[in-house]
Design an enzyme around this catalytic site. Sequence first.
Site, short mmCIF file in Angstrom:
data_model
loop_
_atom_site.label_atom_id
_atom_site.label_comp_id
_atom_site.label_asym_id
_atom_site.label_seq_id
_atom_site.Cartn_x
_atom_site.Cartn_y
_atom_site.Cartn_z
N ASP A 51 0.82 -1.22 0.00
CA ASP A 51 0.00 0.00 0.00
C ASP A 51 0.86 1.27 0.00
O ASP A 51 0.66 2.16 0.85
CB ASP A 51 -0.91 0.02 1.24
CG ASP A 51 -1.67 -1.27 1.45
OD1 ASP A 51 -2.13 -1.85 0.47
OD2 ASP A 51 -1.81 -1.69 2.62
N GLU A 258 -11.45 -0.45 -3.20
CA GLU A 258 -10.63 0.14 -2.12
C GLU A 258 -9.48 0.92 -2.74
O GLU A 258 -9.33 0.99 -3.96
CB GLU A 258 -10.10 -0.94 -1.18
CG GLU A 258 -9.17 -1.94 -1.85
CD GLU A 258 -8.79 -3.12 -0.95
OE1 GLU A 258 -9.30 -3.24 0.17
OE2 GLU A 258 -7.98 -3.95 -1.41
O1 FUB Z 1 -3.03 -3.68 3.57
C1 FUB Z 1 -4.31 -3.95 4.06
C2 FUB Z 1 -5.33 -3.67 3.03
O2 FUB Z 1 -5.08 -4.45 1.87
C3 FUB Z 1 -5.33 -2.26 2.50
O3 FUB Z 1 -5.85 -1.32 3.39
C4 FUB Z 1 -6.09 -2.47 1.27
O4 FUB Z 1 -6.10 -1.40 0.37
C5 FUB Z 1 -5.42 -3.70 0.71
O5 FUB Z 1 -4.23 -3.40 0.03
#
Ligand code: FUB
Length: 355
Positions: A51, A258
């Site tokens: 991320d 997301e």
């Molecule tokens: O790293 C945890 C979660 O996985 C992140 O918040 C999401 O975007 C995904 O990458």
Amino acid sequence: MYKKLLQTVLTSLITVALLFSCSKEKSTGKDNGQLLLNPGEPLVTDNFTADPSAHVFEGKLYIYPSHDIDTGVADSTDGSHYDMKDYHVYSITDFNSPVTDHGTVLKLEDIPWASKQLWAPDAAYKNGKYYFYFPAKDNDGLFRIGVATSDKPYGPFKPEPKPIEGSFSMDPALFIDDDESAYMYFGGLWGGQLESWLSGNYYPGGLGPKADEPAIGPRVVRMSNDMLGFDGPVKEISLLDEDGKPILAGDRERWFFEGAWVHKYKDTYYLSYSTGPTHLIVYATSDKPEGPFTYRGILLLPVSGWTTHHSTVEYNGQWYLFYHDSTMSEGKSHLRCIKYSPIKHNSDGTLELVK
Ligand code: FUB
């Protein structure tokens, strides 16, 4: 005596030649594209990282990633196996020098309100201070977004005692416009709990819209001047197709899942995000930071591992994509590594697909 002098002169000449060839090798490497930090290769190899949110602060490229660890939690669709407990910050001066690890900048045990799962963070600079934003589950198991501050881009960051009032879900991304207005984009489905917040209050087990209904949009909110809170209501961003119709919840190659991220290029706002189960990074554009945004195309095809999450940044006149995949753990979704690739804005306003 002459022999000794000749020997000294020869030794000096050899030393100078060696030094010259070493320094030349470095720049020859650059000319061949053989950088120390190559596109598509892990930037950090002694930690699992994911991320990556990249920003230019104080003339350097700073990366604010998640710090993946293996705590033995079983894989599940609610993402509980992403059970991270701290954050590191990294910086890069150029792609031919090593990445600097600034160490642990914030720990779960130091955040009074957080119980687990330090997920994708971001950072911003305003008012002479650096702000570090992060999602975590509170003691009731709800994702909230917290903020921590520092005088330096590399922390350490001191967390506020409570999460940001009115915050929910995860994946905060900060964008500061040319007029200094600051916006937070956030939200994520499934493990990110956004389906449970559709009424404005938490409703456990929310299923979200049906396949032929408009998909859930990421959230956007203006930040207060002190960057510690929201100024005004949290709004849902409309994502439209090329005919101006909403992207539908069943349109899994274009829906928002997301990892929202916004950058501005030549007066156009680019909102890029992950499509989750179809594993794409796609993007949409608008002439306003709060949208509506119109879908434009794919930026990154699926990578190794389940998640895909990225940021975009301009550094020394070149735009870059920072992203992660799971190559360093041979495909384990929760053990990822951050990478980068140069990217290009085309003259028609589209972004070139990353190869
Ligand atoms: O790293 C945890 C979660 O996985 C992140 O918040 C999401 O975007 C995904 O990458």
